[in-house]
Design a protein around this motif. Sequence first.
Motif, PDB file in Angstrom:
ATOM      1  N   ALA A 278       0.813  -1.223   0.000  1.00  0.00           N
ATOM      2  CA  ALA A 278       0.000   0.000   0.000  1.00  0.00           C
ATOM      3  C   ALA A 278       0.842   1.266   0.000  1.00  0.00           C
ATOM      4  O   ALA A 278       0.386   2.326  -0.443  1.00  0.00           O
ATOM      5  CB  ALA A 278      -0.935   0.004   1.205  1.00  0.00           C
ATOM      6  N   SER A 279       2.086   1.162   0.447  1.00  0.00           N
ATOM      7  CA  SER A 279       2.949   2.342   0.526  1.00  0.00           C
ATOM      8  C   SER A 279       3.868   2.481  -0.686  1.00  0.00           C
ATOM      9  O   SER A 279       4.698   3.386  -0.728  1.00  0.00           O
ATOM     10  CB  SER A 279       3.804   2.280   1.794  1.00  0.00           C
ATOM     11  N   MET A 280       3.696   1.603  -1.688  1.00  0.00           N
ATOM     12  CA  MET A 280       4.570   1.610  -2.852  1.00  0.00           C
ATOM     13  C   MET A 280       3.809   2.039  -4.096  1.00  0.00           C
ATOM     14  O   MET A 280       2.587   1.894  -4.172  1.00  0.00           O
ATOM     15  CB  MET A 280       5.156   0.203  -3.069  1.00  0.00           C
ATOM     16  N   THR A 281       4.552   2.537  -5.088  1.00  0.00           N
ATOM     17  CA  THR A 281       3.937   2.802  -6.385  1.00  0.00           C
ATOM     18  C   THR A 281       3.744   1.472  -7.103  1.00  0.00           C
ATOM     19  O   THR A 281       4.424   0.480  -6.802  1.00  0.00           O
ATOM     20  CB  THR A 281       4.826   3.712  -7.244  1.00  0.00           C
ATOM     21  N   SER A 282       2.837   1.445  -8.061  1.00  0.00           N
ATOM     22  CA  SER A 282       2.554   0.202  -8.791  1.00  0.00           C
ATOM     23  C   SER A 282       3.791  -0.302  -9.528  1.00  0.00           C
ATOM     24  O   SER A 282       4.094  -1.496  -9.525  1.00  0.00           O
ATOM     25  CB  SER A 282       1.411   0.423  -9.777  1.00  0.00           C
ATOM     26  N   VAL A 317       3.263 -19.156  -5.271  1.00  0.00           N
ATOM     27  CA  VAL A 317       4.022 -18.023  -4.733  1.00  0.00           C
ATOM     28  C   VAL A 317       3.371 -16.704  -5.150  1.00  0.00           C
ATOM     29  O   VAL A 317       3.221 -15.785  -4.356  1.00  0.00           O
ATOM     30  CB  VAL A 317       5.483 -18.091  -5.225  1.00  0.00           C
ATOM     31  N   ALA A 318       2.991 -16.620  -6.424  1.00  0.00           N
ATOM     32  CA  ALA A 318       2.424 -15.362  -6.949  1.00  0.00           C
ATOM     33  C   ALA A 318       1.154 -14.975  -6.218  1.00  0.00           C
ATOM     34  O   ALA A 318       0.904 -13.795  -5.958  1.00  0.00           O
ATOM     35  CB  ALA A 318       2.171 -15.497  -8.442  1.00  0.00           C
ATOM     36  N   THR A 319       0.339 -15.979  -5.843  1.00  0.00           N
ATOM     37  CA  THR A 319      -0.911 -15.651  -5.172  1.00  0.00           C
ATOM     38  C   THR A 319      -0.667 -15.049  -3.790  1.00  0.00           C
ATOM     39  O   THR A 319      -1.534 -14.392  -3.241  1.00  0.00           O
ATOM     40  CB  THR A 319      -1.783 -16.919  -5.004  1.00  0.00           C
ATOM     41  N   ARG A 320       0.542 -15.250  -3.260  1.00  0.00           N
ATOM     42  CA  ARG A 320       0.869 -14.705  -1.948  1.00  0.00           C
ATOM     43  C   ARG A 320       1.269 -13.237  -2.016  1.00  0.00           C
ATOM     44  O   ARG A 320       1.314 -12.570  -0.983  1.00  0.00           O
ATOM     45  CB  ARG A 320       2.019 -15.490  -1.305  1.00  0.00           C
ATOM     46  N   ILE A 321       1.601 -12.737  -3.217  1.00  0.00           N
ATOM     47  CA  ILE A 321       2.086 -11.346  -3.283  1.00  0.00           C
ATOM     48  C   ILE A 321       1.374 -10.534  -4.359  1.00  0.00           C
ATOM     49  O   ILE A 321       1.779  -9.432  -4.660  1.00  0.00           O
ATOM     50  CB  ILE A 321       3.608 -11.327  -3.558  1.00  0.00           C
ATOM     51  N   ILE A 322       0.294 -11.057  -4.951  1.00  0.00           N
ATOM     52  CA  ILE A 322      -0.440 -10.277  -5.944  1.00  0.00           C
ATOM     53  C   ILE A 322      -1.202  -9.155  -5.252  1.00  0.00           C
ATOM     54  O   ILE A 322      -1.768  -9.385  -4.193  1.00  0.00           O
ATOM     55  CB  ILE A 322      -1.405 -11.214  -6.709  1.00  0.00           C
TER      56      ILE A 322
END
Length: 322
Positions: A278-282, A317-322
């Motif tokens: 939430a604190s990062m740019t896309s 893994v991807a589902t953990r950080i999408i």
Amino acid sequence: MKQADRTPKVSIIVPVYNSEQYLNECVQSLLEQTYKNFEIILVNDGSTDNSGELCELWARQDKRIHAIHQNNHGVSTSRNTAIKQSTGDYILCVDSDDWVDESLLQTCMNAMLSTSSQAAIFDYQRTREDHTPIIEDEAIHWLPQEDSISGDEATRLILQGKVPCLACRYIAARYLYTDHGIFFPVGRVMEDMGTVYKIWFHATSIALVRKPLYFYRQNESSLTAGGHRLDHVTSNIENLNEIRSFISEHGQHLSKDAARFALTMTFNSMKTLRILRASMTSSQYREIRRLIMKQSRSAFFELGLRGNDVRSIARFVATRII
């Protein structure tokens, strides 16, 4: 440890940044060592409190203490500066808000001499501000029962997550740094992870001291304090790239251990990245996520996972950080 006509000298390196509350206790514990042939290098890293003045005061009181002053560049630069200017046969790193047992140097020198080792790993104790010990899982302080192990095996223990990668829990021959061009990575946090394994790997033998000789003060201003931080993630990425490159060049037999270590650390990075999203740019988020996934995929391949196995794990893994 090579025998010589004189007693080997130890260079004790202490980076100092706004440590006026703790510095005197730290230095006093070093001066009380039963082993007397040492120098203390205090590197004032642009402190804004009275730490610089305290460094000068100590240097005037004891000729074995040297004070260096520099602009604020961080722990790595401070340690590197001191290593280059050190005159000892051995290097010991100490943080300025910690203190040590009076027998640390003598115990380690005896252990290295009796095992013909070039380094010694000792146990440590975390404490609160009032010196009250912090009770931790005994596994964190585990060391093999042997009197010494090879540098190769010590490196494996780091990669297996059995021994913490801490610069302040060992003493090592200075040439292990200088002959191999090993210094702490500048501009990076988690600098210990980027350095310790290299020193241990290049040692033929490392003595083991299963006694807490170093006391790590757990406080909010400690150099390693911090919660979920983006620079921890980016430094972790850099460290893992270096570790696997180093192992590929110098220790191929440890490559699978390095791959498993990389997977563990990338999962930790993934958790942190998700918290920080939430604190990062896309664009920033996508780029760091890409680098983490690249490291994970490479580690999976190293462990012999191919095709559908990798795709399935990558999706998980991807589902953990999408």
